[in-house]
Scaffold this motif. Structure first.
Motif, PDB file in Angstrom:
ATOM      1  N   THR A 108     -81.674 -67.907 135.753  1.00 33.21           N
ATOM      2  CA  THR A 108     -81.982 -68.989 136.688  1.00 33.21           C
ATOM      3  C   THR A 108     -82.805 -68.475 137.867  1.00 33.21           C
ATOM      4  O   THR A 108     -83.820 -69.077 138.233  1.00 33.21           O
ATOM      5  N   LEU A 109     -82.379 -67.364 138.451  1.00 33.83           N
ATOM      6  CA  LEU A 109     -83.116 -66.800 139.593  1.00 33.83           C
ATOM      7  C   LEU A 109     -84.491 -66.292 139.182  1.00 33.83           C
ATOM      8  O   LEU A 109     -85.477 -66.496 139.904  1.00 33.83           O
ATOM      9  N   LYS A 146     -92.343 -78.950 140.757  1.00 35.34           N
ATOM     10  CA  LYS A 146     -91.799 -78.253 139.582  1.00 35.34           C
ATOM     11  C   LYS A 146     -90.976 -77.034 140.015  1.00 35.34           C
ATOM     12  O   LYS A 146     -89.931 -76.748 139.442  1.00 35.34           O
ATOM     13  N   VAL A 147     -91.476 -76.315 141.016  1.00 31.08           N
ATOM     14  CA  VAL A 147     -90.736 -75.152 141.528  1.00 31.08           C
ATOM     15  C   VAL A 147     -89.411 -75.608 142.131  1.00 31.08           C
ATOM     16  O   VAL A 147     -88.381 -74.942 141.971  1.00 31.08           O
ATOM     17  N   LYS A 148     -89.434 -76.755 142.787  1.00 27.03           N
ATOM     18  CA  LYS A 148     -88.205 -77.273 143.398  1.00 27.03           C
ATOM     19  C   LYS A 148     -87.139 -77.587 142.351  1.00 27.03           C
ATOM     20  O   LYS A 148     -85.941 -77.538 142.651  1.00 27.03           O
ATOM     21  N   VAL A 149     -87.559 -77.900 141.129  1.00 26.14           N
ATOM     22  CA  VAL A 149     -86.592 -78.123 140.044  1.00 26.14           C
ATOM     23  C   VAL A 149     -85.856 -76.812 139.743  1.00 26.14           C
ATOM     24  O   VAL A 149     -84.627 -76.792 139.607  1.00 26.14           O
ATOM     25  N   TYR A 150     -86.602 -75.716 139.655  1.00 30.93           N
ATOM     26  CA  TYR A 150     -85.976 -74.408 139.437  1.00 30.93           C
ATOM     27  C   TYR A 150     -85.118 -74.003 140.632  1.00 30.93           C
ATOM     28  O   TYR A 150     -84.051 -73.408 140.476  1.00 30.93           O
ATOM     29  N   ALA A 154     -81.086 -73.150 140.693  1.00 35.07           N
ATOM     30  CA  ALA A 154     -80.502 -71.934 141.280  1.00 35.07           C
ATOM     31  C   ALA A 154     -79.474 -72.299 142.351  1.00 35.07           C
ATOM     32  O   ALA A 154     -78.395 -71.704 142.420  1.00 35.07           O
ATOM     33  N   PHE A 155     -79.796 -73.283 143.171  1.00 37.85           N
ATOM     34  CA  PHE A 155     -78.867 -73.718 144.219  1.00 37.85           C
ATOM     35  C   PHE A 155     -77.591 -74.282 143.601  1.00 37.85           C
ATOM     36  O   PHE A 155     -76.497 -74.034 144.101  1.00 37.85           O
ATOM     37  N   THR A 156     -77.732 -75.033 142.544  1.00 38.88           N
ATOM     38  CA  THR A 156     -76.564 -75.615 141.885  1.00 38.88           C
ATOM     39  C   THR A 156     -75.710 -74.525 141.256  1.00 38.88           C
ATOM     40  O   THR A 156     -74.484 -74.525 141.403  1.00 38.88           O
TER      41      THR A 156
END
Length: 169
Positions: A108-109, A146-150, A154-156
């Motif tokens: 994920t990271l 799109k980056v915010k989806v990744y 990661a935040f989740t």
């Protein structure tokens, strides 16, 4: 008879000692398992710093693009700011998630870091084209989403409180 009583007494003491050692072994095994789980499910200091820096870089880059789209500032200054942010984001290509994290957490990271890197690398080749060019800016704003989806993934996964970032600004 006396020897037998002594032997039974020693047996009882040995049995109690065995139970105590068994309990302590279980306690230490449980503590070790918990610490291992805790490390795998929480960000290391380096990863935490990288995630925070990535969050702010992405938001700052997004703001600079919006200003460049509207020709809201000096063109040379905008190019310089965008170049700095793009280079900083492109440097995420050197970052990898800590091996202490779980495999899923590392994946994920690493996806998040790679997505930031790609936007940064693409932006660094376009720094002179952003000013007043709505089409390129909009394309990069889509990439940022799109980056915010990744980032959200990661935040989740690591249970990062995004509101804490908003409060710091």
């Amino acid at each position: 008879m006396k020897k037998r009583k002594m032997l039974i007494k020693k047996q009882k003491i040995s049995f109690r000692f065995f139970l105590l050692l068994l309990f302590l072994t279980g306690l230490f095994a449980g503590a070790t398992s918990y610490l291992s789980y805790y490390q795998a499910m929480n960000l290391t200091t380096n990863d935490s710093d990288s995630v925070v820096k990535g969050y702010y870089l992405l938001r700052d880059f997004e703001q600079q693009l919006a200003v460049a789209k509207e020709k809201g500032d000096n063109e040379e200054k905008m190019q310089k700011n965008i170049r700095y942010l793009a280079t900083a984001m492109a440097s995420y290509g050197t970052k990898t998630a800590s091996t202490i994290n779980s495999k899923e957490g590392q994946l994920t990271l690493n996806r998040y870091y790679n997505a930031i890197k790609q936007v940064g690398m693409n932006a660094s080749t376009q720094t002179k084209n952003f000013y007043g060019n709505a089409q390129i800016v909009d394309s990069f704003l889509e990439d940022i989403e799109k980056v915010k989806v990744y980032e959200k993934a990661a935040f989740t996964y690591y249970k990062v409180d995004e509101t804490a970032f908003s409060e710091e600004k």
